[in-house]
Design an enzyme around this catalytic site. Sequence first.
Site, mmCIF file in Angstrom:
data_model
loop_
_atom_site.group_PDB
_atom_site.id
_atom_site.type_symbol
_atom_site.label_atom_id
_atom_site.label_comp_id
_atom_site.label_asym_id
_atom_site.label_seq_id
_atom_site.Cartn_x
_atom_site.Cartn_y
_atom_site.Cartn_z
ATOM 1 N N LYS A 107 37.159 14.794 19.219
ATOM 2 C CA LYS A 107 37.459 15.767 20.283
ATOM 3 C C LYS A 107 38.121 16.969 19.636
ATOM 4 C CE LYS A 107 37.026 16.011 24.815
ATOM 5 N NZ LYS A 107 36.085 15.307 25.685
HETATM 6 P P1 NAD Z 1 35.900 22.855 34.011
HETATM 7 O O1 NAD Z 1 36.766 23.744 33.246
HETATM 8 O O2 NAD Z 1 34.481 23.211 34.238
HETATM 9 O O3 NAD Z 1 36.520 22.566 35.454
HETATM 10 C C1 NAD Z 1 37.815 22.121 35.687
HETATM 11 C C2 NAD Z 1 38.144 22.437 37.146
HETATM 12 O O4 NAD Z 1 39.398 21.862 37.469
HETATM 13 C C3 NAD Z 1 38.246 23.950 37.394
HETATM 14 O O5 NAD Z 1 37.615 24.252 38.617
HETATM 15 C C4 NAD Z 1 39.750 24.184 37.451
HETATM 16 O O6 NAD Z 1 40.090 25.284 38.254
HETATM 17 C C5 NAD Z 1 40.229 22.875 38.051
HETATM 18 N N1 NAD Z 1 41.616 22.562 37.695
HETATM 19 C C6 NAD Z 1 42.228 22.716 36.506
HETATM 20 N N2 NAD Z 1 43.506 22.333 36.576
HETATM 21 C C7 NAD Z 1 43.689 21.890 37.848
HETATM 22 C C8 NAD Z 1 44.795 21.356 38.543
HETATM 23 N N3 NAD Z 1 45.965 21.195 37.943
HETATM 24 N N4 NAD Z 1 44.619 21.005 39.840
HETATM 25 C C9 NAD Z 1 43.433 21.173 40.466
HETATM 26 N N5 NAD Z 1 42.350 21.685 39.849
HETATM 27 C C10 NAD Z 1 42.476 22.033 38.555
HETATM 28 O O7 NAD Z 1 36.023 21.428 33.288
HETATM 29 P P2 NAD Z 1 35.011 20.213 33.321
HETATM 30 O O8 NAD Z 1 34.080 20.356 32.178
HETATM 31 O O9 NAD Z 1 34.486 20.029 34.699
HETATM 32 O O10 NAD Z 1 35.998 19.008 32.955
HETATM 33 C C11 NAD Z 1 36.818 18.380 33.918
HETATM 34 C C12 NAD Z 1 37.230 17.020 33.392
HETATM 35 O O11 NAD Z 1 36.059 16.252 33.100
HETATM 36 C C13 NAD Z 1 38.056 17.034 32.115
HETATM 37 O O12 NAD Z 1 38.963 15.949 32.140
HETATM 38 C C14 NAD Z 1 37.012 16.780 31.039
HETATM 39 O O13 NAD Z 1 37.567 16.195 29.865
HETATM 40 C C15 NAD Z 1 36.121 15.798 31.760
HETATM 41 N N6 NAD Z 1 34.766 15.712 31.192
HETATM 42 C C16 NAD Z 1 33.943 16.792 31.132
HETATM 43 C C17 NAD Z 1 32.670 16.651 30.623
HETATM 44 C C18 NAD Z 1 31.670 17.779 30.600
HETATM 45 O O14 NAD Z 1 30.503 17.536 30.311
HETATM 46 N N7 NAD Z 1 32.035 19.002 30.907
HETATM 47 C C19 NAD Z 1 32.239 15.412 30.129
HETATM 48 C C20 NAD Z 1 33.096 14.320 30.219
HETATM 49 C C21 NAD Z 1 34.356 14.491 30.756
#
Ligand code: NAD
Length: 476
Positions: A107
């Site tokens: 990561k």
């Molecule tokens: P992203 O940046 O696209 O979206 C995150 C969202 O959460 C945004 O809309 C943001 O405004 C909101 N957010 C952030 N802090 C917040 C808070 N304190 N309270 C409420 N909302 C909040 O990110 P993502 O890619 O969707 O990732 C989200 C989670 O999923 C993370 O934990 C990431 O590790 C996990 N994840 C993502 C992927 C991927 O393919 N993108 C894969 C596996 C896991």
Amino acid sequence: MSSTGEPSFRQSVDLMFNRAAALMDLPAGLEEKIRVCNATYTVRFGVRLRGEIRTFTGYRSVHSEHFEPAKGGIRYAPNVHQDEVEALAALMTYKCALVEAPFGGSKGGLCIDPRQFEEHELEQITRRFAYELIKRDMINPAQNVPAPDMGTGEKEMSIIADQFARMNTTDINAKACVTGKPPHAGGIQGRVEATGRGVQYGLQEFFRHPDDVASANLSGKLDGKRVIVQGLGNVGYHAAKFLSTEDGCKVTHIIERDGAIANASGFDIDSVRDYIAEHGGVKGYPDAEFIEDGLRALEAECDILIPAAIEGVINMHNAQAIKAPLIIEAANGPVTAGADDILRNRGTVIIPDLYANAGGVTVSYFEWVKNLSHIRFGRMQRRQEEARHQLIVDELQRLDEHLGDAWSMTPDFKQKYLRGAGELELVRSGLDDTMRIAYQSMREVWRTRNDVHDLRTAGFMVAIGRVASSYRAKGL
Ligand code: NAD
């Protein structure tokens, strides 16, 4: 351990690992080897922006190299730190093992708030970060392959791919150095939606097992279930959209950075997303109750709670107040180890992160294979498949004419049946299959061992068992 008694993110992952490992018969040395993070590299680099030099701090952590390349996203967030990146890298090891993606776990993170920078500035910063990692082989198709995570997306991934190609001009596999690229730049159809799609497939599989549904004090199918989503970013948006438009769920609460909105009849997800894009948050969204303290909405009545934003949001402070009977961890580490104990003892069913959000790495695996094979999925067989289907349709047509009014083909059968699978259909099919099989491997442990009481422990046991086998095969 923090002053509140809450373990750090990495400690949380280790505690979950330990609980599973204690139920397995592993030599202590091997258990320790699997748990520890192999290496974390910290880099500080300067970029000239707006007339001055700005210094940025980034990390790339490799938890395990039992398979190479190691795989894991790069996160852009202002408070990224080593503990967090190591926890996320460890989760990647277990996640890849659980969904049988042949990768170690890694990561990366960059301490930056991407919203504070212009597009061309982000490109400069991303290029420089990529350069620092590439020159140390911490981005490489055979050794370490990043992907998007919070704060990053297709744009950053295509910049990383381009930077790698510039520094390795004769590497024919250069595109495989990173996944999550846009389809026109070596990516694959269906990667952007993959993690949210995986959450949907995971829930669909859960609801195929009435015993498991009953364990969560629920009944029936997904149709009509009330859902709370935290974070309408990549993962949360796609999960919420697919569940509401394809499975009949009602998304009654959406929690974002600036608060939460509630509407008992359920939200139109695209409309909320457009509103956030325009206004920067959910406050003021029409026809909804606005809840200033968004975290309170995690405690609302619902059937399914989907934390899809950040880690640690369900912790020892609010775990008692969570009413959801079923939580699916779309984000990484949203439930701390302390909260996990409380919820488990109360009978809340948690579909754990290492399974729930594995759709992203699964489709990343398909993209990496596509890049190495230099051909898109379906290119060779699609038309041949269609030609064979045509034979059957012609026969049915003959029957149709022969039987007159007694029988006829349903109107859209011909069109649907004739269409051979393109890349998107194949990716979804591969993802669906992966999510079903991985769930079944977890649930078998959950259901057959009377000392295993939750899906997380079961998932860790399956994953640790596979990593252990691969270490043993190497003679360790
Ligand atoms: P992203 O940046 O696209 O979206 C995150 C969202 O959460 C945004 O809309 C943001 O405004 C909101 N957010 C952030 N802090 C917040 C808070 N304190 N309270 C409420 N909302 C909040 O990110 P993502 O890619 O969707 O990732 C989200 C989670 O999923 C993370 O934990 C990431 O590790 C996990 N994840 C993502 C992927 C991927 O393919 N993108 C894969 C596996 C896991």
